[in-house]
Write a protein that holds these residues in place. Sequence first.
Motif, PDB file in Angstrom:
ATOM      1  N   THR A   1       0.835  -1.192   0.000  1.00  0.00           N
ATOM      2  CA  THR A   1       0.000   0.000   0.000  1.00  0.00           C
ATOM      3  C   THR A   1       0.874   1.247   0.000  1.00  0.00           C
ATOM      4  O   THR A   1       2.026   1.228   0.428  1.00  0.00           O
ATOM      5  CB  THR A   1      -0.928   0.028   1.235  1.00  0.00           C
ATOM      6  OG1 THR A   1      -0.138  -0.055   2.407  1.00  0.00           O
ATOM      7  CG2 THR A   1      -1.913  -1.135   1.205  1.00  0.00           C
ATOM      8  N   ALA A   2       0.292   2.314  -0.510  1.00  0.00           N
ATOM      9  CA  ALA A   2       1.010   3.585  -0.591  1.00  0.00           C
ATOM     10  C   ALA A   2       1.266   4.119   0.821  1.00  0.00           C
ATOM     11  O   ALA A   2       0.323   4.290   1.593  1.00  0.00           O
ATOM     12  CB  ALA A   2       0.202   4.589  -1.398  1.00  0.00           C
ATOM     13  N   PRO A   3       2.537   4.378   1.166  1.00  0.00           N
ATOM     14  CA  PRO A   3       2.845   4.882   2.509  1.00  0.00           C
ATOM     15  C   PRO A   3       2.403   6.336   2.684  1.00  0.00           C
ATOM     16  O   PRO A   3       2.129   6.776   3.801  1.00  0.00           O
ATOM     17  CB  PRO A   3       4.369   4.765   2.589  1.00  0.00           C
ATOM     18  CG  PRO A   3       4.828   4.789   1.156  1.00  0.00           C
ATOM     19  CD  PRO A   3       3.719   4.181   0.354  1.00  0.00           C
ATOM     20  N   ILE A   4       2.329   7.048   1.561  1.00  0.00           N
ATOM     21  CA  ILE A   4       1.840   8.433   1.541  1.00  0.00           C
ATOM     22  C   ILE A   4       1.089   8.609   0.226  1.00  0.00           C
ATOM     23  O   ILE A   4       1.137   7.740  -0.643  1.00  0.00           O
ATOM     24  CB  ILE A   4       3.000   9.461   1.633  1.00  0.00           C
ATOM     25  CG1 ILE A   4       3.992   9.264   0.471  1.00  0.00           C
ATOM     26  CG2 ILE A   4       3.734   9.372   2.960  1.00  0.00           C
ATOM     27  CD1 ILE A   4       5.060  10.325   0.387  1.00  0.00           C
ATOM     28  N   ALA A   5       0.410   9.734   0.072  1.00  0.00           N
ATOM     29  CA  ALA A   5      -0.287   9.996  -1.185  1.00  0.00           C
ATOM     30  C   ALA A   5       0.737  10.066  -2.321  1.00  0.00           C
ATOM     31  O   ALA A   5       1.811  10.656  -2.163  1.00  0.00           O
ATOM     32  CB  ALA A   5      -1.068  11.292  -1.088  1.00  0.00           C
TER      33      ALA A   5
ATOM     34  N   ALA B   1      -4.117   7.543  -2.780  1.00  0.00           N
ATOM     35  CA  ALA B   1      -4.157   8.093  -1.425  1.00  0.00           C
ATOM     36  C   ALA B   1      -3.357   7.188  -0.498  1.00  0.00           C
ATOM     37  O   ALA B   1      -3.102   6.018  -0.813  1.00  0.00           O
ATOM     38  CB  ALA B   1      -5.606   8.193  -0.940  1.00  0.00           C
ATOM     39  N   THR B   2      -2.963   7.697   0.640  1.00  0.00           N
ATOM     40  CA  THR B   2      -2.265   6.892   1.649  1.00  0.00           C
ATOM     41  C   THR B   2      -3.110   5.658   1.961  1.00  0.00           C
ATOM     42  O   THR B   2      -4.317   5.759   2.195  1.00  0.00           O
ATOM     43  CB  THR B   2      -2.047   7.714   2.929  1.00  0.00           C
ATOM     44  OG1 THR B   2      -1.301   8.875   2.589  1.00  0.00           O
ATOM     45  CG2 THR B   2      -1.311   6.915   3.991  1.00  0.00           C
ATOM     46  N   GLY B   3      -2.490   4.485   1.909  1.00  0.00           N
ATOM     47  CA  GLY B   3      -3.183   3.238   2.210  1.00  0.00           C
ATOM     48  C   GLY B   3      -3.783   2.537   1.011  1.00  0.00           C
ATOM     49  O   GLY B   3      -4.217   1.385   1.118  1.00  0.00           O
TER      50      GLY B   3
END
Length: 157
Positions: A70-74, A105-107
């Motif tokens: 998952t994306a750690p930040i946007a 997006a984050t997550g």
Amino acid sequence: MNGKRISTGAAMAVGALAAASLAFAPSALAVTPQEATINADCGIFGGGQATLTATQDGTAATITVTSAITAPIALSEDSISSTLTLVNANGTTTAFTGTENPAMATGDPVTVGPLNGTVASGDSLEAFGGSLQMTIFGINVTCTATAAQSPGPFVFD
């Protein structure tokens, strides 16, 4: 009798046109399956199930990967440089590359692609033994499949 000749001639003309249009129609090339899943290990960045979606247009092919991390930040659109290397049944490898990705997006699951590559008819490409390398904000992330992809390798027409 004249009406019969016209209808017979018209039917023959329609049949000839239909046959000609089939002869000049582009051949439909398709990759099978169009979607596969793998279990991926991305080292310290995590792992889990990833989805690979393939398309084919002649020798040009694309693969989009929804990764197991998952994306750690946007992340902004087109901010990830990626190379997906797949192993061909003949022992060679094929690389799919690109810098396309949606904004995330984050997550959100990290999604890259479509990544572009060149294939030949009969290529049978598998993620197991290959890798997905992504550069996100200058950080290199490498994900590898822990087993064969399901339901099987991508086979290109």
